[in-house]
Write an enzyme that holds these catalytic residues in place. Structure first.
Site, short mmCIF file in Angstrom:
data_model
loop_
_atom_site.label_atom_id
_atom_site.label_comp_id
_atom_site.label_asym_id
_atom_site.label_seq_id
_atom_site.Cartn_x
_atom_site.Cartn_y
_atom_site.Cartn_z
N SER A 223 57.08 60.64 50.57
CA SER A 223 57.45 60.72 51.75
C SER A 223 58.79 62.11 51.00
O SER A 223 58.77 63.22 51.10
CB SER A 223 58.10 60.15 52.71
N ASP A 300 47.31 58.56 58.01
CA ASP A 300 48.98 58.62 57.99
C ASP A 300 49.43 59.02 59.65
O ASP A 300 49.11 60.34 59.94
CB ASP A 300 49.72 59.49 56.90
N HIS A 333 51.46 55.44 55.70
CA HIS A 333 52.37 55.84 55.47
C HIS A 333 53.92 54.90 54.90
O HIS A 333 54.30 54.86 54.24
CB HIS A 333 52.84 56.79 56.03
#
Length: 878
Positions: A223, A300, A333
C-alpha cells in the site's frame, strides 16, 4: 585600525557554524560515499581553521567539536532492545537516534537467518498506513521463506515518532503515514525525511550491526509502503537490485489519500508532487533497466479510488519497462493477501540478490510488446527502422553532384568537390539502413552451412531465405555457437538441412499476426518454444510447448509444412526450429526470446542452449539444496555451467570427473572442490571407490555431461539410493544410462532445456548476467569467422577450449570464394542430386516418417564417434 581579537565564545560559535555547514554538506554526499570516505574528507576540511592565529586559546573547544562531528558523521548506533527465535533465525528489534529525522528516536525490526558466519543480501519491507516496525514481523509473513533463501528482512517504522514530531488527528497523514517522502513544508520538513532515512542513514547503520551485503539490497512494500518502495527505487537508480510491491498507491497525485498527504508535506508545489509520484517518476525514468513485480487483489476495497494499478501498467507499457502485474482474484487489501503471495516475492528478490533463479511468472502471464523494444534510457523513444516505399526511397536518394552544379554554387576548389562527394556518399550509406518495402517482402540471399548425409564437411553455399509467413519472424544472425547437439545431429532428420541451435540475432521483419516483435529487436532463437496458451505452457510443473514441435521436428514451418530455405528448386530444411548456421533464418515467433538491448548480443546465444540447460538441471530439475554433494561427469561448457550452478546453490562438495587435466584445472577455478581423472586410477580402483575417498560417501547428485557409455555405470553407482542422476547437454545421454546394467537410483532425470520456460525466464538470466551474477563470457575461449565453421567442428573436443563463437560476416563472399570449405554451385548441385532419394514434404500435409538406413551418418557424428573412442587414450590427467 587595530584588529580586535575575538573572544573564545565567538570563536566557538564560528566553529559550530562551520561544523553545521560541514555536516549538511556531508549529509548530501553520504549515499555516494557510503561513509567510507566521510571522515577523511572531514579531517581535510577542518584544519584550515587551526591555522588561525586565534585558534590556540580555543584548541580544547575545537577538539571537542571535532569529536562531536565525528560522532555525528558516524552511522547511528543500533541498540538492541529485544530478540526472538523464529523459523531457525532471529528477529531483532533495535532503537537508535536519527540525525536525519531531527534526532528523534526510531525503532526497526530485522530478521537474520541462521547460517555459518557469512554475510547475506537484504530486502527492505515498507509497511502501510498505521503500521509499525513490528507489524510485518509479528504476523510471521515470509520469515520461513527468508530463512530458507538466506535473506535478511529489514522492517523500519512507517514514520518518525516521539515528542516534538508533528501529527494530525487522522490515520492517513502524520505519524504512521509518512509516505516515505522528504517533506518540504515548514511544519514537517525537520522530522519527515523518510526517503533520506531509508536510502542514506539506515543502510549504513545496518551494515555496522548486521551481516548485511550493502551492495545486494532489494525493496518491497504494501500500500503506502509499496508506493515508497517504487519511489525509492526510481529516485535512486541502481541502488536496489530488485523491486516489488503489494497493492501500491500507484499514482498518489490522483488519489484522495495521496492528495491529502502531499498537500501537507509539499504544499502547493506540484513539481514536488510529481517528484514523489511513482507513475510520474516512471514517465521520466532514464536509469538502468528495472524489472517490477506487483500483486493486486481484485476484491480490494481501495482498488479503483486509491490504488489504480492500471495507470502503473499503462506507463510501464509505454516506457517498455518489464512489469509483471498479477491481479489476484477475490483477494483484498489485508495481511491475508500478503501472506498468500509473499513467498513468490521473496523468491523473486532472491533470484536477483543471490544469482540463483528460482522464480518464474505465472503460466500464461506475458510482458507488453514494448518491453525491450523501447529503450527507457533514451529521452526520445526510437521508432524502429523507417519504412518507405521503393519509389519514395528512390526520390529521397541523394544525387551525385554534377560539375555544373558545383560550378553554379560559386568558386569551388577540388577539395570542396571531394568533400561534397564524401557527404553524398555518407548520406547514401545512411539511406541504405532504411528498410525498403513495396508491399511484397523479398527473398534474401544468405550464406549458410548446409549439411548433407554422407559428406565430410558442411557445405558453405548461398541459399534463398523466403519472407516470413503468419506467426513467423525473419532474423539476421549476429553470432552462432556450435554445440554438442549439432555435433551429434540426429541422422533420421530430412536432408539437406541447416544445423545450429545456439545463436543471437536481430529481427529483420515479421509475418502476419506477429505483434510481440518489431524490426531491430534483439532476440535469442531457442529450440524450446513457449506459446503461453497450450496445456504444457499452462501447467505449473511443465515447460513443454507443443505449439510448433510437430513442425520443427520435421524441419519445416507450421504455416504450410514447408521450409523457408531453398537452393535453386531444392528445399533446404530447418533444424530444431532455429538453424543458426545461416546468416538469415526464419523462426516461429513462439521460438524467439526478446532480450534487453544493453546486453552484449554476441554471446547471449549460450543462454538459448546448453549453458542455460545446465543451470536449469541444477536449479530446476535437481533442485540442489545447500550443503549437498554432487559429482559432475564432463568439464566442457555444460559441465562448467553445472559446477557454477552448484556453487550458487551452496553445494558442499563438488567432484569434477574428466579425462583431460586442463579441463579439470578449469573446473577447479569454477568451484569444483575435488578432481578425478577416471582413466588414471590404479588398477582395481573404481570411480566409486575414489568418490568414497573424496567425499566420504556416495553423492546426493550425479550430472552426466558426457554421454559416455563406458562411464555410464559409474554415473549411476556413485549416487545414494535416494539420490538423483541428471543428464545435461548429451542428446543420447538418457539412452546411454538406461542401457547400463546398473539401475538408476532415485530415477533418471532428463528435462528438456533444463526445465526453463524460454520466453518468461531466459530474459531473467540475461538480467543476472548483466548484474554480474552469472557467467557467460567465460565460456567463450575462441572466436572465429563463420567461414571457418568446419575447422571449429574438427577441433570441437580440443582439451584447451570450451566453446567457440562464430561471427556472421554479412554481405561476405559468395559460394566458391569462401576458402577451402566453400562449395561451388555446380558441385553442390551434383551432391544434391546424389541424395535425391531423400523425401520432400508435399505442399500441404505432413511427410510420412521414413526409417534411416544404417549407412546414413553425418560427418559430425562420425567425427564425434572417433573422438569419443579416442578419449580414453587421451593424455593422462592428474
Amino acid at each position: 585600525m587595530k584588529e580586535v581579537s575575538p573572544s573564545r565564545n565567538c570563536l566557538l560559535k564560528e566553529t559550530l557554524s562551520a561544523s553545521k555547514l560541514l555536516y549538511e554538506a556531508m549529509a548530501k554526499i553520504r549515499a555516494k560515499l557510503r561513509f567510507d570516505g566521510g571522515l577523511r574528507i572531514l579531517s581535510r576540511g577542518l584544519p584550515p581553521l587551526s591555522r588561525c592565529r586565534h585558534f590556540l586559546p580555543c584548541r580544547p573547544y575545537f577538539r571537542e567539536q571535532r569529536r562531536m562531528l565525528r560522532h555525528m558523521m558516524a552511522p547511528p548506533e543500533l541498540l538492541e532492545i529485544g530478540s526472538h527465535c523464529c523459523y531457525g533465525g532471529t528477529v531483532y528489534r533495535f532503537e537508535h537516534i536519527s540525525p536525519v529525522l531531527g534526532y528523534c528516536s526510531m525503532k526497526l525490526s530485522a530478521f537474520v537467518p541462521s547460517a555459518p558466519p557469512t554475510k547475506f543480501p537484504g530486502v527492505i519491507w515498507l509497511s502501510g498506513l498505521t503500521c509499525t516496525d513490528e507489524s510485518f514481523a509479528q504476523r510471521g509473513a515470509g520469515l520461513a521463506m527468508a530463512q530458507r533463501l538466506k535473506l535478511i528482512l529489514i522492517m523500519p517504522d512507517t514514520s518518525p515518532r516521539g515528542e516534538g514530531v508533528p501529527d494530525e488527528d487522522t490515520f492517513d497523514v502524520g505519524v504512521g503515514a509518512s509516505y516515505y517522502v522528504n517533506a518540504t513544508t515548514d511544519k514537517y520538513k525537520k522530522h519527515y525525511k523518510m526517503l533520506d532515512y531509508l536510502t542514506q542513514e539506515l543502510p549504513s547503520a545496518l551494515v555496522a550491526k548486521l551481516p548485511l551485503l550493502p551492495e545486494k539490497l532489494g525493496i518491497m512494500g504494501h500500500s503506502m509502503g509499496g508506493h515508497g518502495a517504487l519511489v525509492a527505487a526510481l529516485k535512486n537508480p541502481g541502488m536496489y537490485r530488485s523491486v516489488s510491491a503489494f497493492a501500491p498507491i500507484s499514482n498518489p497525485s490522483e488519489a484522495p489519500w495521496g492528495q491529502k498527504a502531499f498537500n501537507l508535506y509539499f504544499g502547493e508545489d506540484k513539481a514536488a508532487w510529481a517528484d514523489n509520484d511513482a507513475v510520474e517518476l516512471l514517465r521520466r525514468y532514464r536509469g538502468p533497466p528495472m524489472r517490477l513485480l506487483v500483486d493486486q487483489g481484485t476484491s480490494d476495497m481501495f482498488l479503483s479510488e486509491q490504488l489504480k494499478p492500471g495507470l502503473l501498467k499503462a506507463v510501464c507499457d509505454e516506457k517498455g519497462i518489464p512489469l509483471t502485474l498479477r491481479m489476484q482474484s477475490e483477494y483484498d487489501h489485508s495481511y491475508y493477501f500478503i501472506s498468500s503471495f509473499i513467498q513468490d516475492h521473496l523468491k523473486f528478490h532472491a533470484s536477483f540478490l543471490n544469482g540463483l533463479l528460482r522464480w518464474c511468472p505465472d503460466p500464461g502471464t506475458s510482458l507488453a510488446p514494448s518491453v525491450y523494444s523501447v529503450d527507457p534510457t533514451l529521452a526520445e523513444e526510437p521508432s524502429g527502422p523507417e519504412t518507405v516505399t521503393a519509389d519514395e526511397a528512390t526520390d529521397a536518394a541523394p544525387k551525385e553532384p554534377s560539375e555544373s552544379t558545383l560550378a553554379d554554387a560559386g568558386e569551388t576548389t577540388p577539395e570542396d568537390a571531394e568533400e561534397a562527394r564524401e557527404e553524398v556518399e555518407a548520406a547514401t550509406n545512411a539511406l541504405q539502413t532504411v528498410r525498403i518495402i513495396d508491399g511484397s517482402p523479398k527473398e534474401i540471399d544468405s550464406l549458410a552451412a548446409v549439411s548433407l548425409p554422407d559428406e565430410t564437411a558442411l557445405q558453405l553455399v548461398k541459399v534463398k531465405v523466403a519472407p516470413p509467413q503468419a506467426g513467423e519472424v525473419r532474423v539476421r544472425q549476429v553470432a552462432a555457437v556450435p554445440s554438442r547437439v549439432d555435433l551429434f545431429a540426429e541422422k533420421e532428420k530430412p536432408y539437406p538441412r541447416i544445423l545450429g541451435i545456439e545463436s543471437s540475432a536481430i529481427v529483420e521483419d515479421v509475418g502476419e499476426g506477429v505483434v510481440e516483435f518489431q524490426p531491430g529487436d534483439h532476440v535469442i532463437p531457442c529450440y524450446q518454444a513457449h506459446c503461453g496458451e497450450c496445456a504444457g505452457c499452462k501447467a505449473a510443473e511443465s515447460n513443454y510447448c507443443d505449439s510448433v514441435h510437430h513442425a520443427t521436428s520435421r524441419g519445416v514451418m507450421v504455416a504450410d509444412s514447408r521450409p523457408r530455405f531453398s537452393y535453386g528448386s531444392t528445399e533446404v530444411y530447418h533444424f530444431k526450429g532455429t538453424s543458426a548456421f545461416s546468416e538469415y533464418s526464419v523462426v516461429h515467433a513462439h521460438s524467439l526470446i526478446k532480450v534487453r538491448k544493453d546486453a552484449p548480443l554476441a554471446y547471449l546465444g549460450l543462454l538459448g542452449g546448453g549453458v542455460a540447460a545446465a543451470l536449469g538441471a541444477v536449479w530446476n530439475v535437481g533442485r540442489v539444496q545447500q550443503g549437498a554433494s554432487a559429482v559432475v561427469f564432463g568439464a566442457q561448457a555444460e559441465g562448467l555451467a553445472v559446477i557454477a550452478a552448484l556453487v550458487k546453490a551452496g553445494a558442499g562438495k563438488i567432484v569434477a570427473v574428466d579425462p583431460y587435466s586442463s579441463r579439470l584445472d578449469l573446473a577447479q577455478k569454477w568451484g569444483a572442490t575435488s578432481l578425478l581423472n577416471p582413466y588414471s586410477l590404479p588398477e582395481g580402483v573404481s570411480v566409486k571407490d575414489e568418490i568414497l575417498k573424496l567425499i566420504g560417501s556416495t553423492a546426493d547428485f550425479a550430472f552426466d555431461c558426457r554421454g559416455d557409455l563406458e562411464l555410464a555405470p559409474s554415473v549411476l553407482e556413485v549416487v545414494k539410493e535416494w539420490g538423483k542422476c541428471v543428464t545435461v547437454g548429451t542428446p543420447h545421454g538418457p539412452d546411454v544410462l538406461l542401457r547400463s546394467s546398473w539401475p538408476p537410483p532415485g530415477g533418471l532425470n532428463s528435462v528438456t532445456f533444463g526445465g526453463w520456460r524460454s520466453k518468461p525466464q531466459i530474459p531473467l538470466l540475461v538480467d543476472l548476467y548483466m548484474a554480474g551474477e552469472l557467467k557467460v563470457d567465460e565460456y567463450i575461449t575462441r572466436e572465429e569467422s563463420f567461414e571457418n565453421i568446419n575447422d571449429v567442428f574438427d577441433n570441437f573436443d580440443d582439451a584447451a577450449g570450451v566453446r567457440t563463437v562464430l561471427s556472421h560476416m554479412h554481405d561476405s563472399v559468395g559460394a566458391g570464394n569462401g576458402g577451402s570449405s566453400a562449395c561451388s554451385s555446380a558441385i553442390f548441385m551434383m551432391r544434391l542430386a546424389d541424395h535425391a532419394e531423400v523425401p520432400r514434404p508435399p505442399p500441404s500435409g505432413r511427410p510420412e516418417p521414413q526409417a534411416p538406413s544404417k549407412s546414413q551418418s553425418t560427418p559430425a557424428l562420425r567425427a564425434s564417434q572417433l573422438r569419443s573412442a579416442a578419449e580414453p587414450l587421451a593424455q593422462p590427467g592428474r
